[in-house]
Design a protein around this motif. Structure first.
Motif, short mmCIF file in Angstrom:
data_model
loop_
_atom_site.label_atom_id
_atom_site.label_comp_id
_atom_site.label_asym_id
_atom_site.label_seq_id
_atom_site.Cartn_x
_atom_site.Cartn_y
_atom_site.Cartn_z
N THR A 12 7.82 -4.15 -1.84
CA THR A 12 7.60 -3.20 -1.24
C THR A 12 6.87 -1.60 -1.72
OG1 THR A 12 8.99 -2.00 0.07
CG2 THR A 12 8.60 -4.57 1.48
N SER A 13 6.70 -1.12 -2.53
CA SER A 13 6.26 -0.31 -3.01
C SER A 13 6.26 -0.01 -4.72
CB SER A 13 7.56 0.90 -3.01
OG SER A 13 8.71 0.33 -3.59
N PHE A 14 5.24 1.00 -5.17
CA PHE A 14 4.23 0.71 -6.05
C PHE A 14 3.87 2.12 -6.35
CE2 PHE A 14 0.45 0.30 -8.27
CZ PHE A 14 1.15 -0.84 -9.69
N CYS A 27 -4.55 -4.41 -7.26
CA CYS A 27 -3.82 -5.94 -7.57
C CYS A 27 -2.63 -5.48 -6.33
CB CYS A 27 -3.48 -5.88 -8.55
SG CYS A 27 -4.84 -5.93 -9.54
N ALA A 28 -1.89 -3.87 -6.55
CA ALA A 28 -0.54 -4.00 -5.87
C ALA A 28 -1.49 -3.79 -4.07
CB ALA A 28 -0.26 -2.78 -5.68
N ALA A 29 -2.58 -3.43 -3.60
CA ALA A 29 -2.68 -3.22 -2.64
C ALA A 29 -3.08 -4.76 -1.69
CB ALA A 29 -3.91 -1.97 -2.36
N LYS A 30 -3.54 -5.46 -2.72
CA LYS A 30 -4.33 -6.97 -2.26
C LYS A 30 -3.58 -7.38 -2.08
CE LYS A 30 -6.57 -11.13 -3.54
NZ LYS A 30 -6.64 -11.71 -1.96
N ALA A 31 -2.43 -7.68 -2.52
CA ALA A 31 -0.87 -8.31 -2.83
C ALA A 31 -0.17 -8.29 -1.56
CB ALA A 31 -0.07 -7.74 -4.26
N PHE A 32 0.21 -6.85 -1.40
CA PHE A 32 0.81 -6.21 0.04
C PHE A 32 0.11 -6.51 1.30
CE2 PHE A 32 1.84 -2.15 -2.67
CZ PHE A 32 3.27 -2.73 -3.00
N MET A 35 0.06 -9.97 1.85
CA MET A 35 1.78 -10.54 2.43
C MET A 35 1.82 -10.01 3.76
SD MET A 35 3.99 -9.65 -0.56
CE MET A 35 5.11 -8.66 0.35
N GLY A 36 0.41 -8.91 4.33
CA GLY A 36 1.04 -8.50 5.46
C GLY A 36 1.67 -7.43 6.35
N ILE A 37 2.31 -6.79 4.94
CA ILE A 37 2.95 -5.20 5.18
C ILE A 37 2.32 -4.31 4.51
CG2 ILE A 37 4.98 -7.05 4.60
CD1 ILE A 37 4.96 -4.72 2.38
N GLN A 38 2.32 -3.26 5.27
CA GLN A 38 1.49 -1.74 4.74
C GLN A 38 2.83 -1.13 3.63
OE1 GLN A 38 -1.17 -0.28 5.97
NE2 GLN A 38 -0.92 1.17 5.00
N GLY A 39 2.53 -1.66 2.82
CA GLY A 39 3.26 -1.41 1.18
C GLY A 39 2.71 0.27 1.14
N ARG A 40 3.31 0.74 0.00
CA ARG A 40 3.53 2.03 -0.37
C ARG A 40 3.45 1.57 -1.91
NH1 ARG A 40 4.28 7.25 0.16
NH2 ARG A 40 5.87 8.23 -1.04
N ILE A 41 1.79 3.43 -2.71
CA ILE A 41 1.34 2.91 -3.55
C ILE A 41 0.78 3.83 -3.66
CG2 ILE A 41 -0.74 2.51 -4.79
CD1 ILE A 41 -1.18 0.10 -3.01
N ILE A 42 1.67 4.62 -5.14
CA ILE A 42 1.06 5.98 -5.67
C ILE A 42 0.77 6.05 -7.05
CG2 ILE A 42 2.00 8.21 -5.78
CD1 ILE A 42 4.48 7.99 -4.30
N THR A 43 -0.42 6.54 -7.44
CA THR A 43 -1.19 6.58 -8.09
C THR A 43 -1.20 7.86 -8.62
OG1 THR A 43 -2.32 5.76 -9.41
CG2 THR A 43 -3.27 5.94 -7.39
#
Length: 172
Positions: A12-14, A27-32, A35-43
């Motif tokens: 759930t976090s990246f 790729c992480a945003a597409k995966a989240f 999966m139907g979740i609001q994942g957390r991505i920091i770049t």
């Protein structure tokens, strides 16, 4: 690899060090999203290209963008203030030996499941600008797996003679 790890293990976090073309982030945003979740991505990157990001905003869905936090600056500055951990970390920033080693030291206690080093070369290349291999080879106490990648996915890499390299997956 990023997409597969996120979807297979329900991450759930990246955290990504080194945005580059944005491939791992999206790729992480597409995966989240899949999966139907609001994942957390920091770049984290010192050189975000605003025009490039604007062009990408016309391509990728708005809900992907809401998951992404862009941190402009150097990883050493951002990571030294970071207190949280992430399910998946990708290191693809400064490729000098000292830069890779510093990013590892600042993230080795910040990943819950997986960490990926990009641009690991087998055999090591004598390129002072890409010194991921000696750092990864010196890491002990973790499970490591080199995953061979074919860079022909990127059109600007198709002109290179040697386009095979690896990502190294480190697991807890």
């Amino acid at each position: 690899l990023v997409y597969s790890l996120i979807t297979k293990f329900g991450l759930t976090s990246f955290l990504e060090i080194g945005f580059g073309r944005g491939y791992s982030t999206f790729c992480a945003a597409k995966a989240f999203s899949d999966m139907g979740i609001q994942g957390r991505i920091i770049t984290v990157d010192p050189n975000f290209d605003k025009d490039f990001l604007q062009n990408l905003s016309r391509i990728f869905p708005n809900n992907w963008w809401s998951m992404i936090q862009f941190q402009q600056g150097f990883s050493k500055d951002y990571l030294s203030t970071l207190e949280e951990s992430f399910d998946l970390v990708v290191l693809d920033g400064d490729h000098s030996e000292s830069g890779v080693r510093l990013d590892w030291e600042l993230t080795k206690d910040r990943f819950n499941k997986f960490l990926i080093f990009d641009d690991y070369h087998l055999p090591p290349k004598n390129d002072p600008g890409i010194q991921v291999t000696p750092v990864v080879d010196s890491i002990e106490g973790y499970d490591k797996e080199a995953i061979i990648m074919d860079r022909r996915i990127f059109t600007d890499d198709r002109k290179l003679e040697d386009i095979l390299d690896a990502q190294v997956l480190i697991t807890r």
